[in-house]
Design a protein around this motif. Structure first.
Motif, PDB file in Angstrom:
ATOM      1  N   LEU A  47     -12.220  71.010   9.999  1.00 18.84           N
ATOM      2  CA  LEU A  47     -12.276  71.298   8.662  1.00 18.84           C
ATOM      3  C   LEU A  47     -12.610  69.991   7.898  1.00 18.84           C
ATOM      4  N   GLN A  48     -13.793  70.214   6.867  1.00 21.11           N
ATOM      5  CA  GLN A  48     -14.370  68.928   6.281  1.00 21.11           C
ATOM      6  C   GLN A  48     -13.442  68.820   4.984  1.00 21.11           C
ATOM      7  N   PHE A  49     -13.027  67.881   5.113  1.00 25.33           N
ATOM      8  CA  PHE A  49     -12.430  67.072   3.810  1.00 25.33           C
ATOM      9  C   PHE A  49     -13.388  65.702   3.315  1.00 25.33           C
ATOM     10  N   ILE A  50     -13.477  65.697   2.154  1.00 29.22           N
ATOM     11  CA  ILE A  50     -14.505  64.602   1.681  1.00 29.22           C
ATOM     12  C   ILE A  50     -13.772  63.425   1.453  1.00 29.22           C
ATOM     13  N   GLU A  51     -14.045  62.558   2.396  1.00 27.72           N
ATOM     14  CA  GLU A  51     -13.378  61.180   2.552  1.00 27.72           C
ATOM     15  C   GLU A  51     -14.090  60.174   1.405  1.00 27.72           C
ATOM     16  N   LYS A  52     -13.337  59.363   0.762  1.00 27.01           N
ATOM     17  CA  LYS A  52     -14.095  58.487  -0.292  1.00 27.01           C
ATOM     18  C   LYS A  52     -13.528  57.008   0.058  1.00 27.01           C
ATOM     19  N   GLU A  53     -14.209  56.113  -0.168  1.00 22.15           N
ATOM     20  CA  GLU A  53     -13.624  54.514  -0.176  1.00 22.15           C
ATOM     21  C   GLU A  53     -13.094  54.291  -1.491  1.00 22.15           C
ATOM     22  N   ASN A  54     -13.480  54.926  -2.665  1.00 23.65           N
ATOM     23  CA  ASN A  54     -12.869  54.614  -3.919  1.00 23.65           C
ATOM     24  C   ASN A  54     -11.984  55.587  -4.440  1.00 23.65           C
TER      25      ASN A  54
END
Length: 425
Positions: free
Chosen positions: A201-208
């Motif tokens: 499953l693709q969850f969008i990971e973000k550093e900010n």
């Protein structure tokens, strides 16, 4: 801001050896499809427990009872094999950390900074370090006043929120030595396919990504649910449907241009235990859930958007029925569902995980029930945890968003009209 200093780390192993015939715990295709992250939760306990147990004695009690509980919940003390489809129940153990917090619990609860909460959970809860990492980690955070915060992280590929709640309550009841240890029901691998290929499953990971907590008390939720209905709506929305719909439309406004709305998909994890035929016991261990989706397009802006989105959410949740379960039980069922989500491009996602009705506030280790239960940062764009308040009548929404969008979201006037001042009392 209070400092959290980890002063010790050790491995806790089950108090007795796992039998040879239980050494391999098969992960279902749904387990394997989940991202390799830890799910964090923190339990806060006051020092005013009415007993004379010292804080260090409490820590020893936690470790002893954890070891005993792992005998029953033996998959948590194992390691995932390199092929990613089996937990080798080899009793390698779980991580246990002890940390000191330089302050008073009562002061911290007046303004619980997320940055401090992030340091109250063990290891790097946000990402697995490797496929051979621990599947469970615990951190006992000791305040100057004698209060304690117990941070727990469970690897998502082996357990959902229901499994986490059951495990923690069994562990808690074992701690004072007066509870009955309940063995988990580990039949999920016999109910859903375990062999085959399934995409993540693709969850969008973000550093900010930053995390903010928004509290909806009982009266505000009642007002939200009592709004005018639409012609297609049947019955009053649930608390979770109402709060989710409000947050969803506010996320859409925060992500869109001024006066416009982008296409958006809201997802919810739905517990399948009570929907099976026959229903599964609540102590069924694993990821026994399905991800459902509601879609709102650019052309669907509705005069009564709140009711419109509530109905969409309700329709999606109702689709998690016996027919959906039968689809998941086919060899390619999980793959088709996951691929349908991953194929959606050009839309924003808003992911919800509701922990409402799970008995987290019942976790009494022998010194009283928690005075607050929280989570912390998850670096996934537009991921929202919903947790009941202490008395069970309100909801806390933990919203993870990119900083630029959070600045707009937290100023949304419709959202603010229903949000209550944060309180852990």
């Amino acid at each position: 801001m209070m400092k959290v200093q980890v002063i010790s780390r050790e491995i806790i192993k089950p108090s007795s050896t796992t039998p040879h015939h239980l050494r391999n715990f098969k992960l279902t295709l749904l387990d394997q499809s989940l991202p390799p992250i830890y799910v964090p939760i923190i339990f806060f306990y006051s020092s005013n427990s009415g007993n004379n147990v010292g804080i260090l004695e409490k820590v020893q009690q936690l470790k002893k009872s954890l070891s005993e509980t792992l005998t029953q919940y033996y998959p948590l003390a194992g390691r995932i094999k390199e092929n990613g489809s089996i937990v080798e129940c080899n009793d390698e153990g779980v991580e246990f950390c002890k940390a000191y917090v330089d302050g008073q619990l009562s002061e911290f609860l007046k303004q619980p900074y997320v940055e401090v909460l992030d340091r109250m959970v063990p290891c790097n809860h946000q990402r697995a370090r490797s496929g051979r990492d621990v599947l469970l980690a615990v951190q006992a955070n000791l305040f100057d006043c004698g209060g304690m915060a117990i941070g727990v992280c469970i690897f998502h590929k082996v357990a959902d929120a229901n499994s986490m709640a059951t495990f923690i309550n069994v562990w808690a009841s074992t701690s004072p030595g007066i509870g009955k240890t309940t063995s988990p029901d580990v039949q999920s691998s016999t109910l859903f396919p375990t062999e085959g290929h399934v995409p993540l499953l693709q969850f969008i990971e973000k550093e900010n990504v930053i995390t903010k907590r928004f509290v909806f008390n009982a009266s505000k939720i009642a007002s939200l649910r009592a709004g005018p209905s639409t012609g297609s709506q049947v019955g009053c929305p649930t608390r979770v449907e109402a709060v989710s719909a409000l947050i969803w439309q506010c996320v859409m406004r925060a992500n869109g241009e001024e006066g416009s709305m982008r296409a958006s998909v809201a997802t919810h994890f739905v517990n399948l235990r009570g929907k099976m035929s026959p229903p599964l016991p609540e102590n069924s261990f694993g990821n026994i859930m399905v991800l459902v989706a509601s879609v709102a397009t650019e052309r669907e802006y509705h005069e009564n958007m709140q009711r419109h989105l509530e109905q969409k959410l309700r329709d999606a949740i109702r689709r998690a029925d016996l027919n959906c379960i039968k689809e998941l039980q086919t060899p390619n069922g999980t793959m088709r569902i996951i691929e349908s989500f991953n194929s959606l491009v050009g839309v924003d996602f808003c992911h919800f995980s509701s922990w409402c009705r799970f008995p987290f506030y019942e976790a009494d280790f022998g010194w009283g029930k928690p005075i607050w239960v929280s989570t912390c940062t998850l670096p996934a764009k537009n991921f929202i945890f919903l947790i009941e308040t202490r008395w069970g009548d309100g909801i806390e929404a933990w919203v993870n968003m990119e900083d630029v969008h959070m600045a707009k979201f937290e100023q949304d006037q419709e959202l603010l009209s229903f949000v209550s001042p944060p309180s852990t009392a």
